[in-house]
Every structure is written in structure tokens, then in C-alpha cells.
Design a protein around this motif. Structure first.
Motif, short mmCIF file in Angstrom:
data_model
loop_
_atom_site.label_atom_id
_atom_site.label_comp_id
_atom_site.label_asym_id
_atom_site.label_seq_id
_atom_site.Cartn_x
_atom_site.Cartn_y
_atom_site.Cartn_z
N GLU A 1 44.27 -24.72 -5.40
CA GLU A 1 43.30 -24.23 -6.39
C GLU A 1 42.39 -23.16 -5.80
O GLU A 1 41.86 -22.32 -6.54
CB GLU A 1 42.46 -25.39 -6.91
N ALA A 2 42.22 -23.17 -4.47
CA ALA A 2 41.37 -22.18 -3.83
C ALA A 2 42.09 -20.86 -3.60
O ALA A 2 41.46 -19.87 -3.23
CB ALA A 2 40.86 -22.73 -2.49
N ALA B 1 54.33 -25.79 4.04
CA ALA B 1 55.06 -24.79 3.26
C ALA B 1 55.06 -25.15 1.78
O ALA B 1 54.95 -24.29 0.91
CB ALA B 1 56.48 -24.65 3.79
N GLU B 2 55.19 -26.44 1.49
CA GLU B 2 55.17 -26.89 0.10
C GLU B 2 53.81 -26.62 -0.55
O GLU B 2 53.75 -26.27 -1.74
CB GLU B 2 55.50 -28.38 0.04
N ARG B 3 52.74 -26.77 0.21
CA ARG B 3 51.42 -26.44 -0.34
C ARG B 3 51.33 -24.97 -0.71
O ARG B 3 50.78 -24.60 -1.75
CB ARG B 3 50.32 -26.80 0.66
N ASP C 1 48.14 -13.56 -2.83
CA ASP C 1 49.61 -13.51 -2.79
C ASP C 1 50.17 -13.99 -1.46
O ASP C 1 51.30 -14.46 -1.39
CB ASP C 1 50.11 -12.07 -3.00
N LEU C 2 49.37 -13.81 -0.39
CA LEU C 2 49.86 -14.06 0.96
C LEU C 2 48.78 -14.74 1.78
O LEU C 2 47.64 -14.25 1.85
CB LEU C 2 50.28 -12.74 1.63
N LEU C 3 49.14 -15.84 2.40
CA LEU C 3 48.25 -16.53 3.32
C LEU C 3 48.63 -16.11 4.73
O LEU C 3 49.72 -16.40 5.21
CB LEU C 3 48.42 -18.04 3.14
N VAL C 4 47.73 -15.41 5.40
CA VAL C 4 47.98 -14.96 6.76
C VAL C 4 47.38 -15.99 7.71
O VAL C 4 46.16 -16.15 7.78
CB VAL C 4 47.38 -13.57 7.01
N ALA D 1 50.96 -23.25 -4.52
CA ALA D 1 49.96 -22.23 -4.85
C ALA D 1 50.59 -20.89 -5.23
O ALA D 1 49.89 -19.99 -5.70
CB ALA D 1 49.02 -22.03 -3.67
N GLY D 2 51.91 -20.74 -4.99
CA GLY D 2 52.58 -19.49 -5.32
C GLY D 2 52.26 -18.37 -4.35
O GLY D 2 52.25 -17.20 -4.72
#
Length: 224
Positions: free
Chosen positions: A98-99, A133-135, A105-108, A139-140
Motif C-alpha cells: 500500500e505504501a 519478491a511476492e510482496r 514502478d521500481l524498488l531499488v 505491489a506491481g
């Protein structure tokens, strides 16, 4: 502000175990030919690069089949230092979905392992658990890392710095979770020191026919 987050492509640079070695050598020269060209030999996952779904999924999309805009990201930096050799990064260590959605788009994920580039220790990087990875999938968002990748990297002897690999996952579970939803993976990032928590990241691949991945020039942009 702009900052290059990519590794230089050069002869003898580190590569994932078993990948082709990189060579960059003169072909034509100014002295002999009046102009300069060079020959580059490298794997599709050399240096800083993106993975296409075809990398681990036989029927996955190829890098040339993905829309160019899918390589321009709204990124969020997550600093997980300090981490030990081959330490798993769990879902609890990542932001709640949700955050992240819908603005990221990308979590670094900064592990600190960029400082070990060029040494055997670089192979002993932390990795994402399948649940982490599933989290991200929930979150997409894709993942960018300052390591060889989101899954453990093999070592020659199976053990370094006293770290056991007995409990490490087999195969490429984190890759598979992300790539199954065509979520991007950007690997071997560097220069993450001092980046803001939010920035834009551009990582455009070469248009390789049926490519499973491609080196990129990864560039961060943000407003001061």
C-alpha cells in the motif's frame, strides 16, 4: 540532477558465474585506418542490465517485445544496510504494498554490495526471499539491485566468510515471481550513495531480437 548508476563496459569486468567474458578491443584505428571502431564481445547480462521475462521463463516476453516506456521508472530507494554475506532480505524488510502503489514502478534495494565489485566477495551478496519478491509482485513493482541479482549467486566452494548456503533456495524463485508478471529487474547498479528516497530511473536496453536481457545505461534523475 542526473547521475549515472551503471558499470562501465570493459575488458575483464566481473560477470555472473558461467556467463561470457567481456572483451572490448580496437578494430580500426586512427593511425592505421584514419578512423576508430571497436569490437565488443559480451553476454546479454553483462554489467548493469535489465532482465526480460525470457531470461528465466521459456515463454516469457523478450526485451525487444517490451514497450520502451516500461524502462522509465518512478523509483523508490530502500536502504537495507548493513547486511551480512548471503543474508536473505525478507518481505518484512520491504515497504508494504500500500505504501508503494500506484506511484512507484521500481524498488531499488541498496544492499551495500556495490563496494565489493571486482572481488570474489561480490558473489556473496544478500538476496530476496521468494516472499519478498511476492510482496513486490503484489505491489506491481520491479526491483533494482546493487548485486548480481535478486537470487543467490553460486560460489566455487559453496561457502564464504563462514556463510552456509545450505538454507538458500534452489533455482531462481525471486526472478520467476517478478518476471512472470513482466516486472522489471535491473541488476548491478552502482552509485546509490546520496540518492534521494524518490527519483526517476531510466534503463533503456538495446533492441536485441528475441533478447533475454540487455546491458543498459542506467541514469537517475531528480529535482534538487
Amino acid at each position: 540532477m542526473f547521475r549515472d548508476l551503471s558499470r562501465p563496459i570493459e575488458t575483464g569486468m566481473p560477470t555472473y558465474p558461467g556467463d561470457p567474458e567481456v572483451t572490448l578491443s580496437p578494430d580500426a584505428t586512427h593511425e592505421a585506418d584514419g578512423y576508430a571502431t571497436s569490437e565488443l564481445r559480451a553476454g546479454t547480462h553483462a554489467g548493469t542490465h535489465v532482465d526480460a521475462p525470457r531470461h528465466t521463463l521459456a515463454e516469457g516476453e523478450t526485451v525487444d517485445g517490451l514497450d520502451p516506456e516500461s524502462f522509465a521508472f518512478e523509483a523508490r530507494l530502500v536502504d537495507r544496510r548493513p547486511l551480512g554475506p548471503r543474508e536473505p532480505i525478507t518481505d518484512a524488510q520491504l515497504p508494504d504494498p500500500e505504501a508503494l502503489a500506484p506511484d512507484v514502478d521500481l524498488l531499488v534495494v541498496r544492499t551495500g554490495w556495490a563496494s565489493h565489485w571486482g572481488t570474489d566477495r561480490y558473489r556473496d551478496h544478500p538476496y530476496l526471499t521468494a516472499a519478498a519478491a511476492e510482496r513486490c509482485r503484489e505491489a506491481g513493482v520491479g526491483v533494482g539491485l546493487d548485486t548480481f541479482g535478486p537470487d543467490p549467486t553460486p560460489t566455487a566452494d559453496g561457502r564464504r566468510d563462514g556463510a552456509s548456503i545450505d538454507d538458500e533456495p534452489d533455482g531462481t524463485p525471486a526472478h520467476d515471481v517478478l518476471l512472470a508478471d513482466s516486472l522489471p529487474i535491473v541488476e548491478n547498479l552502482c552509485g546509490l550513495d546520496g540518492l534521494p528516497a524518490r527519483f526517476r530511473l531510466f534503463a533503456f536496453p538495446l533492441r536485441l531480437r528475441d533478447g533475454d536481457g540487455s546491458p543498459v545505461r542506467a541514469v537517475a534523475e531528480w529535482e534538487e
